[in-house]
Design an enzyme around this catalytic site. Structure first.
Site, PDB file in Angstrom:
ATOM      1  N   ASN A 194      11.374  -1.887   4.183  1.00 39.06           N
ATOM      2  CA  ASN A 194      10.289  -0.953   3.902  1.00 39.06           C
ATOM      3  C   ASN A 194       9.036  -1.696   3.465  1.00 39.06           C
ATOM      4  OD1 ASN A 194       8.630   1.154   3.235  1.00 39.06           O
ATOM      5  ND2 ASN A 194      10.026   2.168   1.861  1.00 39.06           N
ATOM      6  N   THR A 195       9.071  -2.253   2.260  1.00 36.52           N
ATOM      7  CA  THR A 195       7.868  -2.855   1.689  1.00 36.52           C
ATOM      8  C   THR A 195       7.219  -3.879   2.622  1.00 36.52           C
ATOM      9  OG1 THR A 195       8.879  -2.573  -0.477  1.00 36.52           O
ATOM     10  CG2 THR A 195       6.976  -4.027  -0.356  1.00 36.52           C
ATOM     11  N   ALA A 205      16.798  -3.898   0.908  1.00 29.67           N
ATOM     12  CA  ALA A 205      15.974  -4.366  -0.200  1.00 29.67           C
ATOM     13  C   ALA A 205      15.837  -5.881  -0.246  1.00 29.67           C
ATOM     14  CB  ALA A 205      16.489  -3.886  -1.556  1.00 29.67           C
ATOM     15  N   GLY A 206      14.624  -6.304  -0.450  1.00 30.69           N
ATOM     16  CA  GLY A 206      14.359  -7.716  -0.688  1.00 30.69           C
ATOM     17  C   GLY A 206      13.876  -8.495   0.517  1.00 30.69           C
ATOM     18  N   LYS A 247      21.427   8.179   1.522  1.00 32.86           N
ATOM     19  CA  LYS A 247      21.437   6.841   0.920  1.00 32.86           C
ATOM     20  C   LYS A 247      21.540   7.028  -0.584  1.00 32.86           C
ATOM     21  CE  LYS A 247      18.398   3.016  -0.297  1.00 32.86           C
ATOM     22  NZ  LYS A 247      17.183   2.244  -0.012  1.00 32.86           N
TER      23      LYS A 247
END
Lengths: 368, 66, 255
Positions: C205-206, C183-184, C96
């Site tokens: 992820n987060t 992301a996001g 990535k």
């Protein structure tokens, strides 16, 4: 890069059979979609879809206004020369056609023609010639461009297929648009209709629009001559070709024309006639498949039909047309490339558009 | 002699090898990546590496990341 | 069977997860066992020579498709170096690409990302570039040999959802490569939305790692991704948004 491999992929695909199999449910589902795939486009060209014309028209009208506003661009063709070495069976400029006078405009005549057209307010012009290979005709065209440039803000050409370098040369001399029709995508029909001359080279012509994109043309206009061959498949390939170009050349504006061919020299008659109803279906299918696609409608069609087709997706019209060489300076000039059906002047067409709630656009941009 | 390991100057005894250093630090042999003076060294070749003055060694491993 | 193919690998679960920010990395193993997630991102870091080691790979099953990222890279050159190091671990050739030189918003640098993609795909990597959604950059990445394109939904780590939806929709329509929203994404409903409009996969992820119950949240995401994919494949019917016109447009055709 070439469109040919993609076209080949469909060669063994039973297009006609799959057109017959389309169900009303499928068409209804396609009309609800935001984004159409190639097979959806094909389905919209089916006999089944022809009973959905009003629904298609409503959506096409909405999409056209969304993407183009209520505007229609106007242009006119300027025939420079009818000298031609090809023998396209359907065309009056056919090399063997002895019933027309062959001529090429002199620089003075070009200037006078350009002035006469510019006088009507038009800013976009399409220069046409027959096909005479070699450097001399190219240099002639370059000279013509230098004359015409002074009178117009956008110049397109419709001439024989050229190399990328030659297209680039013309771009440098002020050409921003290329019109080149494949005429017919079906290869064996293509061979039949083009028995002699450089135009016999199917692939060279097929890749010409792409060479134009690569040479920096700002707009490229393609098409099939409706009537030469089974229209649903021909239109399908035209759409695939347009999409192929649009996907790869984001900086070029791709548009299509939908010329219905009429009788040609020596009693030629189109073998696969296209009705008004078919023509409507074709315009609508193109619009739903490619919402941003430019659609050009020529004066081959009658005034009343043209008026009715405008809300369905047409974005560009010719006006004040004379398809004879020198036709704008000599009222008696004859021997046009094809017979026109809508003889209205630019002023008359403009008035018609305004009455329909559309703005006639004479100039799309100004090259600095 | 002094070598640089993961950006820090480290004193090691003459004759220290990569393998002996990893063992001394109790680092697992699995999942380590070694860069020796800018060149990636695959595990098969680790035993050939004997440190000399001024060497730059990077010892890397995978950590959680998105 | 609806499978996603990237590089030469067939992937069934279209939820990709990141392994960062977990309070307890051991939970990654449970997440993978219970959701069937197959692709996990990891980062490469210097070993801490002063403290005992915790290699995240200890918590990731062997059959997992590992996608090391190039986090920390500020230029194409640095990303290329990290990618080569990651491949030396013997854990596959996926990478990535993540090139970020902006420490305030952590937005990816598309120019450098394109350069790195070109170099690494030529070296045989399966390159998945993380990018700022932009059509021209996406086309350039396709040309550069990327295996998929990973536009951000919102700035990294913000959990703000699909803020770039309109542009991602264009990428999905115009690109031939799989589009993976990276992301996001903060909630399963947002992952579902991305999948419903045709994203090939989402990377989260987060939102999982920092949830009160990461395992439960991972399951919710996995189900949402599946539901969104199925909705996409089913081609949703839509409410007819045009009224029957009082003046027909095709009335002039007489037959």
């Amino acid at each position: 890069m070439s469109f040919y491999p993609l076209l080949q992929k469909y060669k063994d695909f039973a297009l006609i059979e799959s057109l017959q199999k389309v169900t009303p449910q499928q068409v209804a589902a396609i009309l609800r979609k935001d984004r159409l795939q190639a097979q959806d486009f094909l389905a919209l060209l089916s006999p089944t879809a022809s009973s959905f014309l009003e629904e298609m028209a409503q959506k096409a009208n909405r999409l056209t206004i969304q993407h183009f506003g209520r505007t229609v661009q106007l242009y006119t063709p300027l025939y420079l020369s009818n000298l031609c070495v090809n023998r396209c069976l359907y065309c009056n400029f056919n090399h063997l056609n002895e019933s027309i006078n062959r001529r090429r405009l002199s620089p003075e005549e070009i200037e006078a023609e350009a002035k006469a057209i510019a006088h009507t307010g038009l800013k976009q012009v399409l220069l046409l010639t027959g096909d005479v290979p070699g450097q001399e005709p190219l240099q002639y065209l370059v000279k013509a461009l230098d004359i015409v440039n002074k009178h117009f803000t956008s110049i397109s050409i419709e001439i024989n297929a050229l190399s990328t370098d030659d297209y680039a040369l013309l771009v440098n001399h002020g050409v921003d648009g290329l019109t080149i029709y494949q005429e017919v995508y079906d290869e064996s029909t293509y061979e039949e209709l083009h028995p002699k001359g450089p135009k016999r080279d199917y692939l060279w012509r097929l890749d010409a629009p792409e060479r134009g994109c690569q040479a920096g043309m700002r707009r490229v206009n393609i098409g099939t001559l409706l009537g030469l061959h089974h229209w649903p498949t021909e239109v399908f390939f035209t759409g695939l070709h347009a999409q192929y170009l649009q996907d790869r050349y984001l900086d070029t504006e791709i548009s299509i024309s939908i010329p219905r061919i009429k009788a040609g020299p020596e009693g030629y008659q189109p073998q696969a006639p296209v009705s008004d109803r078919d023509l409507v279906q074709i315009i609508l299918a193109f619009r739903l498949f490619m919402p941003r696609l430019g659609i050009t409608l020529s004066t081959r069609e009658s005034a009343s039909l043209r008026d009715n087709l405008i809300p369905l997706g047409v974005t560009k019209l010719s006006s004040g047309v004379n398809t004879a060489v020198g036709g704008h300076i000599d009222e008696d000039a004859q021997d046009g490339q094809f017979t026109i059906s809508d003889e209205r002047s630019t002023e008359e067409i403009s008035q018609m558009l305004i009455q329909q709630g559309y703005q006639p656009v004479f100039q799309d941009w100004h090259n600095l | 002699m002094t070598v640089t390991i993961n950006g820090e100057q480290v004193e090691v005894a003459t004759g220290t090898t990569l393998i002996s250093y990893l063992k001394e630090k109790e680092l697992p042999m699995e999942g380590l990546i070694i860069e020796y003076n800018g060149t990636i060294i695959y595990q098969d070749d680790w035993e050939k590496i004997e440190f000399i003055e001024g060497d730059k060694i990077e010892i890397l491993t995978f950590v959680g990341g998105g | 069977m609806d499978k996603l193919i990237i590089g030469d690998l067939e992937i069934r679960n279209r939820l990709f997860i990141g392994s960062g920010k977990f309070a307890n990395e051991a939970i990654i193993k449970d997440i993978m066992a219970e959701t069937g997630v197959e692709v996990v991102t990891v980062a490469l870091r210097r070993v801490d020579l002063k403290n005992s080691q915790n290699n995240v790979l200890n918590h990731i099953p062997k059959e997992t498709i590992l996608m090391p990222n190039t986090s920390g890279a500020r230029t194409a050159e640095e990303a290329v170096r990290i990618a080569r190091l990651a491949r030396a671990s013997g854990c596959g050739n996926w990478i990535k690409i993540e090139v970020i030189s902006d420490n305030k918003y952590l937005l990816p640098d598309n120019n450098e990302t394109i350069k790195a993609t070109e170099i690494l795909s030529a070296e045989g990597f399966v390159v998945l570039p993380y990018m700022h959604p932009d059509l021209y950059a996406a086309k350039a990445l396709e040309k550069a040999g990327a295996a998929a394109i990973m536009p951000l939904g919102a700035p990294i780590g913000t959990n703000r959802g699909l803020k770039t939806k309109e542009i991602i929709r264009i990428l999905i329509e115009e690109c031939t490569l799989p589009i993976i929203v990276d992301a996001g994404i903060g909630k399963p409903s947002e992952a579902l939305e991305a999948m419903e409009m045709g994203a090939a996969a989402v990377l989260v992820n987060t939102a999982i790692a920092t949830a009160g119950d990461p395992l439960l949240m991972a399951k919710a995401f996995s189900q949402a991704v599946q539901a969104g994919r199925q909705a996409f494949l089913a081609q949703p019917g839509q409410t007819v948004d045009y009224a029957r016109a009082s003046s027909p447009l095709t009335g002039f055709l007489q037959d």
